[in-house]
Design a protein around this motif. Sequence first.
Motif, PDB file in Angstrom:
ATOM      1  N   LEU A  71     165.760 -37.767 -11.685  1.00  0.00           N
ATOM      2  CA  LEU A  71     164.670 -38.316 -12.496  1.00  0.00           C
ATOM      3  C   LEU A  71     165.266 -38.889 -13.773  1.00  0.00           C
ATOM      4  O   LEU A  71     165.918 -38.172 -14.540  1.00  0.00           O
ATOM      5  CB  LEU A  71     163.650 -37.224 -12.848  1.00  0.00           C
ATOM      6  CG  LEU A  71     162.453 -37.691 -13.683  1.00  0.00           C
ATOM      7  CD1 LEU A  71     161.547 -38.606 -12.854  1.00  0.00           C
ATOM      8  CD2 LEU A  71     161.650 -36.492 -14.216  1.00  0.00           C
ATOM      9  N   ASP A  72     165.080 -40.207 -13.983  1.00  0.00           N
ATOM     10  CA  ASP A  72     165.574 -40.884 -15.184  1.00  0.00           C
ATOM     11  C   ASP A  72     164.413 -41.002 -16.164  1.00  0.00           C
ATOM     12  O   ASP A  72     163.466 -41.761 -15.946  1.00  0.00           O
ATOM     13  CB  ASP A  72     166.120 -42.262 -14.810  1.00  0.00           C
ATOM     14  CG  ASP A  72     166.802 -42.960 -15.985  1.00  0.00           C
ATOM     15  OD1 ASP A  72     166.746 -42.437 -17.121  1.00  0.00           O
ATOM     16  OD2 ASP A  72     167.372 -44.043 -15.769  1.00  0.00           O
ATOM     17  N   PRO A 104     168.403 -40.334  -3.849  1.00  0.00           N
ATOM     18  CA  PRO A 104     166.991 -40.472  -4.222  1.00  0.00           C
ATOM     19  C   PRO A 104     166.833 -40.381  -5.734  1.00  0.00           C
ATOM     20  O   PRO A 104     167.352 -39.463  -6.373  1.00  0.00           O
ATOM     21  CB  PRO A 104     166.317 -39.285  -3.531  1.00  0.00           C
ATOM     22  CG  PRO A 104     167.274 -38.857  -2.462  1.00  0.00           C
ATOM     23  CD  PRO A 104     168.644 -39.177  -2.969  1.00  0.00           C
ATOM     24  N   ALA A 105     166.120 -41.363  -6.321  1.00  0.00           N
ATOM     25  CA  ALA A 105     165.959 -41.409  -7.777  1.00  0.00           C
ATOM     26  C   ALA A 105     164.632 -42.052  -8.127  1.00  0.00           C
ATOM     27  O   ALA A 105     164.148 -42.945  -7.420  1.00  0.00           O
ATOM     28  CB  ALA A 105     167.103 -42.188  -8.414  1.00  0.00           C
ATOM     29  N   LEU A 106     164.062 -41.586  -9.235  1.00  0.00           N
ATOM     30  CA  LEU A 106     162.809 -42.128  -9.761  1.00  0.00           C
ATOM     31  C   LEU A 106     162.957 -42.304 -11.257  1.00  0.00           C
ATOM     32  O   LEU A 106     163.456 -41.412 -11.951  1.00  0.00           O
ATOM     33  CB  LEU A 106     161.646 -41.174  -9.463  1.00  0.00           C
ATOM     34  CG  LEU A 106     160.286 -41.557 -10.061  1.00  0.00           C
ATOM     35  CD1 LEU A 106     159.730 -42.807  -9.366  1.00  0.00           C
ATOM     36  CD2 LEU A 106     159.299 -40.391  -9.957  1.00  0.00           C
ATOM     37  N   GLY A 107     162.530 -43.453 -11.756  1.00  0.00           N
ATOM     38  CA  GLY A 107     162.468 -43.667 -13.188  1.00  0.00           C
ATOM     39  C   GLY A 107     161.052 -43.500 -13.681  1.00  0.00           C
ATOM     40  O   GLY A 107     160.094 -43.864 -12.988  1.00  0.00           O
ATOM     41  N   THR A 165     168.779 -33.481 -10.793  1.00  0.00           N
ATOM     42  CA  THR A 165     169.399 -34.004 -12.006  1.00  0.00           C
ATOM     43  C   THR A 165     168.366 -34.765 -12.812  1.00  0.00           C
ATOM     44  O   THR A 165     167.562 -35.527 -12.251  1.00  0.00           O
ATOM     45  CB  THR A 165     170.564 -34.963 -11.676  1.00  0.00           C
ATOM     46  OG1 THR A 165     171.517 -34.299 -10.845  1.00  0.00           O
ATOM     47  CG2 THR A 165     171.249 -35.440 -12.946  1.00  0.00           C
ATOM     48  N   LEU A 166     168.383 -34.561 -14.119  1.00  0.00           N
ATOM     49  CA  LEU A 166     167.589 -35.347 -15.056  1.00  0.00           C
ATOM     50  C   LEU A 166     168.536 -36.178 -15.903  1.00  0.00           C
ATOM     51  O   LEU A 166     169.594 -35.712 -16.313  1.00  0.00           O
ATOM     52  CB  LEU A 166     166.756 -34.446 -15.962  1.00  0.00           C
ATOM     53  CG  LEU A 166     165.845 -33.405 -15.300  1.00  0.00           C
ATOM     54  CD1 LEU A 166     165.120 -32.603 -16.371  1.00  0.00           C
ATOM     55  CD2 LEU A 166     164.852 -34.068 -14.368  1.00  0.00           C
ATOM     56  N   GLY A 203     169.826 -26.733 -11.710  1.00  0.00           N
ATOM     57  CA  GLY A 203     169.898 -28.179 -11.857  1.00  0.00           C
ATOM     58  C   GLY A 203     170.506 -28.581 -13.188  1.00  0.00           C
ATOM     59  O   GLY A 203     170.728 -27.756 -14.075  1.00  0.00           O
ATOM     60  N   ARG A 204     170.754 -29.893 -13.335  1.00  0.00           N
ATOM     61  CA  ARG A 204     171.476 -30.372 -14.510  1.00  0.00           C
ATOM     62  C   ARG A 204     170.698 -31.433 -15.272  1.00  0.00           C
ATOM     63  O   ARG A 204     169.834 -32.123 -14.719  1.00  0.00           O
ATOM     64  CB  ARG A 204     172.837 -30.926 -14.104  1.00  0.00           C
ATOM     65  CG  ARG A 204     172.787 -32.217 -13.312  1.00  0.00           C
ATOM     66  CD  ARG A 204     174.154 -32.586 -12.762  1.00  0.00           C
ATOM     67  NE  ARG A 204     174.594 -31.622 -11.782  1.00  0.00           N
ATOM     68  CZ  ARG A 204     175.817 -31.613 -11.247  1.00  0.00           C
ATOM     69  NH1 ARG A 204     176.710 -32.504 -11.616  1.00  0.00           N
ATOM     70  NH2 ARG A 204     176.143 -30.721 -10.340  1.00  0.00           N
ATOM     71  N   LEU A 205     171.025 -31.530 -16.550  1.00  0.00           N
ATOM     72  CA  LEU A 205     170.481 -32.550 -17.438  1.00  0.00           C
ATOM     73  C   LEU A 205     171.656 -33.258 -18.089  1.00  0.00           C
ATOM     74  O   LEU A 205     172.498 -32.625 -18.734  1.00  0.00           O
ATOM     75  CB  LEU A 205     169.590 -31.903 -18.508  1.00  0.00           C
ATOM     76  CG  LEU A 205     169.150 -32.782 -19.682  1.00  0.00           C
ATOM     77  CD1 LEU A 205     168.325 -33.971 -19.196  1.00  0.00           C
ATOM     78  CD2 LEU A 205     168.354 -31.953 -20.696  1.00  0.00           C
ATOM     79  N   LEU A 206     171.735 -34.572 -17.906  1.00  0.00           N
ATOM     80  CA  LEU A 206     172.783 -35.393 -18.497  1.00  0.00           C
ATOM     81  C   LEU A 206     172.184 -36.160 -19.661  1.00  0.00           C
ATOM     82  O   LEU A 206     171.248 -36.952 -19.477  1.00  0.00           O
ATOM     83  CB  LEU A 206     173.363 -36.339 -17.449  1.00  0.00           C
ATOM     84  CG  LEU A 206     173.953 -35.649 -16.209  1.00  0.00           C
ATOM     85  CD1 LEU A 206     174.326 -36.683 -15.149  1.00  0.00           C
ATOM     86  CD2 LEU A 206     175.154 -34.798 -16.577  1.00  0.00           C
TER      87      LEU A 206
END
Length: 246
Positions: A68-69, A87-90, A125-126, A154-157
């Motif tokens: 998730l962006d 898989p990604a969602l903004g 991931t965020l 999970g991770r946050l960048l």
Amino acid sequence: MPVVPGEPWTDDPYAHALRTGRGPLYLRRMTPRTRGAVELLPLDVERWCAAPDTADTDVLRRCTGPVLDVGCGPGRLVAALARRGIPALGVDVSPAAVTRTRQHGGAALRRSVFDRLPREGRWGTLLLMDGNVGIGGDPLALLVRLRDLVRPGGRLLVEAAGDEVNERLTVRVEDAHGRHGLPFAWARVGTNALLCAADASGWTLASRWTADGRPFVELHRPNPGLDELPTAHDTHLTAQGGPARP
């Protein structure tokens, strides 16, 4: 006849800049007015609208799906992840940002991060890039909200500010001709301030690095039973939930 300022990120000069892919564009500091502080904070529209650079690529290789962006802007990272089969969602409040992301092959949703979102508690991931740790003007509240979105482990960048600042501001988006939107709350935090907020909101530090002069931090949500047992602090945050949207 004077032009009425538009809503932040929605129908202010930011929307025009995303449609054209060009600046210059700024955040103008409204308050507090601190002597010696930079009044105009440049927004790097051209970089945001270009393909991912080497610093972005270093972030992308750390992503595990689904991603998730938050504040995806024109969607360069979401589109790049899609090309990699991740898989990604903004999510973004700007219609122009959502439109551009979709045009470049990414999935995007027009929504605030403080609204109800898909897959809450299940993201791998965020991403919080390009100064987006400033969203809402309260990094601690934002990090608490993000902790509710990612799965345990999970991770946050996060990309921090390039200097060691810790500011709460009122700003507005403004272009080189003085056209501007309405004021809104924002924040600027360097790495040290970011790590303090991360610790207070229950994240653990995995790594930190700098690429092309841009500082980044990788944070993990502890996995109870693997990383650590839940604490009273964790229980309090879970019971309290995310902050209400202003």
